[in-house]
Design a protein around this motif. Structure first.
Motif, PDB file in Angstrom:
ATOM      1  N   ILE A 153      40.002  59.690  88.209  1.00  0.00           N
ATOM      2  CA  ILE A 153      38.592  59.333  88.165  1.00  0.00           C
ATOM      3  C   ILE A 153      38.007  59.389  89.573  1.00  0.00           C
ATOM      4  CG2 ILE A 153      36.915  57.507  87.697  1.00  0.00           C
ATOM      5  CD1 ILE A 153      38.697  56.548  85.450  1.00  0.00           C
ATOM      6  N   ILE A 154      36.941  60.147  89.713  1.00  0.00           N
ATOM      7  CA  ILE A 154      36.207  60.195  90.977  1.00  0.00           C
ATOM      8  C   ILE A 154      35.015  59.253  90.853  1.00  0.00           C
ATOM      9  CG2 ILE A 154      34.892  61.648  92.568  1.00  0.00           C
ATOM     10  CD1 ILE A 154      36.536  64.017  91.674  1.00  0.00           C
ATOM     11  N   ALA A 155      35.010  58.245  91.680  1.00  0.00           N
ATOM     12  CA  ALA A 155      33.960  57.227  91.584  1.00  0.00           C
ATOM     13  C   ALA A 155      32.600  57.802  91.929  1.00  0.00           C
ATOM     14  CB  ALA A 155      34.280  56.059  92.511  1.00  0.00           C
ATOM     15  N   GLY A 156      31.593  57.398  91.193  1.00  0.00           N
ATOM     16  CA  GLY A 156      30.217  57.784  91.477  1.00  0.00           C
ATOM     17  C   GLY A 156      29.546  56.755  92.360  1.00  0.00           C
ATOM     18  N   ASN A 157      28.242  56.705  92.287  1.00  0.00           N
ATOM     19  CA  ASN A 157      27.493  55.721  93.080  1.00  0.00           C
ATOM     20  C   ASN A 157      26.673  54.790  92.187  1.00  0.00           C
ATOM     21  OD1 ASN A 157      25.428  57.348  92.218  1.00  0.00           O
ATOM     22  ND2 ASN A 157      24.818  58.056  94.261  1.00  0.00           N
ATOM     23  N   ASN A 158      27.180  54.629  90.946  1.00  0.00           N
ATOM     24  CA  ASN A 158      26.521  53.738  89.999  1.00  0.00           C
ATOM     25  C   ASN A 158      25.093  54.208  89.713  1.00  0.00           C
ATOM     26  OD1 ASN A 158      26.577  51.555  88.234  1.00  0.00           O
ATOM     27  ND2 ASN A 158      25.696  50.140  89.754  1.00  0.00           N
ATOM     28  N   ASN A 159      24.907  55.555  89.736  1.00  0.00           N
ATOM     29  CA  ASN A 159      23.608  56.172  89.465  1.00  0.00           C
ATOM     30  C   ASN A 159      22.504  55.615  90.372  1.00  0.00           C
ATOM     31  OD1 ASN A 159      24.294  58.015  87.288  1.00  0.00           O
ATOM     32  ND2 ASN A 159      24.703  56.169  86.077  1.00  0.00           N
ATOM     33  N   SER A 160      22.872  55.379  91.612  1.00  0.00           N
ATOM     34  CA  SER A 160      21.924  54.799  92.562  1.00  0.00           C
ATOM     35  C   SER A 160      20.974  55.854  93.125  1.00  0.00           C
ATOM     36  CB  SER A 160      22.693  54.152  93.721  1.00  0.00           C
ATOM     37  OG  SER A 160      21.803  53.755  94.744  1.00  0.00           O
ATOM     38  N   PHE A 161      19.730  55.443  93.305  1.00  0.00           N
ATOM     39  CA  PHE A 161      18.712  56.285  93.928  1.00  0.00           C
ATOM     40  C   PHE A 161      18.507  55.916  95.404  1.00  0.00           C
ATOM     41  CE2 PHE A 161      17.783  57.038  89.535  1.00  0.00           C
ATOM     42  CZ  PHE A 161      17.203  58.298  89.485  1.00  0.00           C
TER      43      PHE A 161
END
Length: 222
Positions: free
Chosen positions: A65-73
């Motif tokens: 799993i490659i972590a995202g940025n929690n759909n942050s803007f």
């Protein structure tokens, strides 16, 4: 560079170094990079933040799993306001980018067939090359400035400064006289048939042009 970028407070050696090298690296890329110049996401003024689009976690076929940025803007923006702020040092870097483009508009050096690198001196940290009728002089040394430094050239005549990274307009220290004139001397030097003497301050990039070809300085001064 976030701190010490306001003009109403003293700079630091780290900031001065970063701004000087930022200008030099961009100009040498434009000068030797071929017929095109690609800028990237606010690089013209030294964009201080990374740019990150909203991303969720990504699962690879192997289960990793490659972590995202929690759909942050939060980082999904370009801080163009920094380059336009006349009270910040980012503005000087943006003005230098404008001057580089203006230099190309006047002289068309990027599409010139004439290109010659006459000096790559590792000890002095100096690079000299010609594009069209322009002579580019880069002194990458961090402390040494050179007086009466001889640089080769192709055409005879009088040369003048048309772009100076040390100009205060670009956040520099004004160590060069913009009105100085440089006269070529006959005789081979660095495999060039002529040469002239310059002052090359540390961590600067200066462009010289034949007076017959000079229209106006790249800084757009009156």
């Amino acid at each position: 560079m976030y701190d010490f970028m306001a003009l109403d407070r003293p700079s630091t050696p780290l900031v001065d170094r970063g701004i000087a090298l930022h200008k030099m690296i961009r100009l040498i890329t434009m000068g030797l990079g071929g017929e095109g110049y690609l800028n990237f996401m606010g690089n013209e003024f030294g964009h201080p933040e990374w740019i990150d689009f909203p991303r969720g976690d990504q699962r690879l076929p192997n289960g990793e799993i490659i972590a995202g940025n929690n759909n942050s803007f939060d980082k999904c923006r370009r801080r163009f306001d920094l380059g336009d702020a006349v009270y910040l040092r980012y503005h000087g870097m943006q003005e230098f980018d404008r001057a580089m483009q203006h230099l190309e508009e006047i002289y068309g050096f990027m599409t010139s067939e004439h290109q010659y690198i006459s000096r790559k001196n590792e000890g002095d940290r100096v690079i000299v090359f010609e594009r069209g009728n322009l002579v580019f002089v880069f002194n990458f040394h961090w402390t040494k400035s050179y007086s009466d430094y001889r640089v080769g050239c192709l055409k005879p005549g009088k040369y003048k400064i048309v772009l100076d990274s040390d100009d205060p307009l670009f956040g520099g220290f004004k160590r060069l006289d913009q009105d100085a004139e440089y006269f070529s001397k006959e005789g081979w030097y660095d495999d060039r048939p002529r040469s002239f003497l310059v002052y090359a301050p540390s961590r600067t990039a200066v462009v010289y042009a034949l007076v017959e070809d000079e229209l106006e300085p790249a800084g757009g001064r009156d």
